[in-house]
Scaffold this active site. Structure first.
Site, PDB file in Angstrom:
ATOM      1  N   CYS A 144       0.835  -1.215   0.000  1.00 12.84           N
ATOM      2  CA  CYS A 144       0.000   0.000   0.000  1.00 12.84           C
ATOM      3  C   CYS A 144       0.865   1.258   0.000  1.00 12.84           C
ATOM      4  CB  CYS A 144      -0.966   0.009   1.184  1.00 12.84           C
ATOM      5  SG  CYS A 144      -2.151  -1.346   1.166  1.00 12.84           S
ATOM      6  N   ALA A 145       1.975   1.192  -0.725  1.00 15.15           N
ATOM      7  CA  ALA A 145       2.887   2.337  -0.829  1.00 15.15           C
ATOM      8  C   ALA A 145       3.486   2.371  -2.233  1.00 15.15           C
ATOM      9  CB  ALA A 145       3.975   2.254   0.231  1.00 15.15           C
TER      10      ALA A 145
END
EC number: 2.8.1.7
Length: 463
Positions: free
Chosen positions: A418-419
């Protein structure tokens, strides 16, 4: 998720690819780390590590005592979600078995009992992060919803065209996307801080970006990829000097160290239950009382109102104003049990142990050839979080993680965590990540290193 280099089945001892057949070898002689790690593991089992914090608490985590794909489970994915001790599972079951009822709505025994336990959990969370008042704790579905609550309730009401919101390229999507949406609606401008040569957000650049135009600084406390931490107290001082607010994503710090919101002095702070030994489905927002009172509701419905008329409604005081509908009652109570469990061990003790075992993980992993670990090197002054995001040259992280799971029972994360903006900045699409918690031991690290060496050896045999 990113594309996978090859889809791996459950491997037999001999694997055929094309017209060639290869026998699997657990350790390659070219990777001497295998025998060294095995010897280290044997020493640990009989030495002082046998009474480490990790060994002492493992009995409380039933899930860790099982085999996966024919191997003992080695769980190294706690940055994604932590495992739950028996006390938390029991608290959740007890609620549903003995006093399941709605809260804040009934006068009968079950409702009163459920309400008392629900509000007691709020008080436990407040004490855990040293909030001055439990009414500064808003229960949410997760940390993502907590950030969205601030974005929609505070952000839409306070941001205007030309105002600036400062973030870093290392933020979780949950701390980027809501502000993108709000900036599109308000005309506010997002400013991003890049990394310095040590692969941590450049604090000097952050300070330079803060100006009278700055209305909010939204940053992580500990990075879920880089394992680095930010000096929140200093950032808060810089932001407050120009009248800006500060929101802290503390999902990777609250479970692992002492977090004192009064000392940090941040305006908002969010965390998630499932990363701190609690259940999924609940998180919390800490907000300073005056800010919460100034903010309009995030969602409308039952419980968040004072009075409802056909043409208008008046709203309850915080935190009820932001908790529309029936909450996750059992989950909140179980979160309270998780707080009790962590407090019983002691957060200073947990942090001290994780610094030690996290450094051990970094040292063992960095000793392998062709491994690239992201984030700063640990030192006397730099204490990384107990996780390592890494890549092995020539191997897709998803292939690596699949082989570790299917052949060794080792659970790690692969992907962008999630980055995505951070991974693009680092020049990669994805990485593998091994993350520890206080229930892990050096034995787990050694098992992972042996398994990783075997994995690399296997894939290299086809080159």
């Amino acid at each position: 998720m990113e594309g996978v280099a090859m889809k791996l089945p459950s491997f037999p001892n001999a694997i055929s690819i094309g017209h060639r057949s290869f026998s699997r070898v657990r350790c390659s002689s070219s990777l001497s780390v295998c025998s060294a790690a095995a010897a280290s593991s044997a020493t640990i089992s009989t030495d002082s590590e046998s009474v480490s914090l990790g060994h002492r608490v493992r009995k409380d985590f039933r899930i860790l005592h099982q085999e996966v794909n024919g191997s003992k489970l080695v769980y190294l994915d706690s940055a994604a979600t932590s495992q739950k001790p028996a006390a938390v599972l029991d608290a959740l079951q007890n609620y549903y078995e003995f006093y399941n009822s709605n809260v804040h709505r009934g006068i009968h025994y079950l409702s009163a009992k459920a309400t008392d336990e629900f509000e007691l959990a709020r008080k436990k969370v407040a004490r855990f992060i040293n909030a001055s008042d439990s009414r500064e704790i808003v229960f949410t579905r997760n940390a993502t919803e907590a950030i969205n609550l601030v974005a929609y309730s505070w952000g839409l009401s306070n941001l205007k065209p030309g105002d600036e919101v400062i973030l870093t390229v290392a933020e979780h999507h949950s701390c980027i996307v809501p502000w993108q949406i709000v900036s599109q609606k308000t005309g506010a401008v997002l400013k991003f801080v890049t990394l310095n040569e040590d692969e941590v957000p450049d604090i000097n650049k952050l300070r330079e970006l803060i100006s009278p135009k700055t209305k909010l600084v939204a940053v992580h406390h500990v990075s879920n990829v880089l394992a680095s931490s930010l000096p929140i107290e200093e950032i808060v001082v810089w932001a407050h000097d120009v009248g800006a607010k500060v929101l802290v994503d503390a999902c990777q710090s609250v479970p692992h160290m002492v977090v004192d919101v009064q000392k940090l002095n941040a305006d908002f702070l969010v965390a998630s239950s499932h990363k701190m030994c609690g259940p999924t489905g609940i998180g919390f927002l800490y907000g300073k009382s005056d800010l919460l009172h100034s903010m309009p509701p995030f969602l409308g419905g039952g419980e968040m109102i004072s009075d409802v008329f056909l043409d208008h409604s008046t709203y309850a005081e915080p935190p009820s104003r932001f908790e529309a509908g029936t909450p996750a009652i059992g989950e909140a109570i179980a979160l309270g049990a998780a707080v009790d469990y962590l407090s019983g061990i002691g957060m200073p003790k947990i942090h001290e142990y994780e610094v030690e075992i996290g450094k051990y993980l970094y040292e063992k992993l960095s000793s392998l050839p062709d491994v690239r670990i992201y984030g700063p090197r640990p030192s006397e002054s730099v204490h990384r979080g107990a996780l390592c995001s890494f890549n092995v040259e020539g191997l897709h992280p998803t292939d690596l993680a699949t082989f570790l799971d299917q052949q060794h029972g080792v659970a790690i994360r692969s992907g962008h965590h999630c980055a995505q903006p951070l991974h693009r900045y680092l020049g990669v699409n994805a990485s593998a990540r091994a993350s520890l918690y206080f229930y892990n031991t050096k034995d787990d690290v050694d098992a992972f290193i042996v398994a990783l060496a075997d994995t690399v050896s296997f894939f290299n045999s086809f080159k």
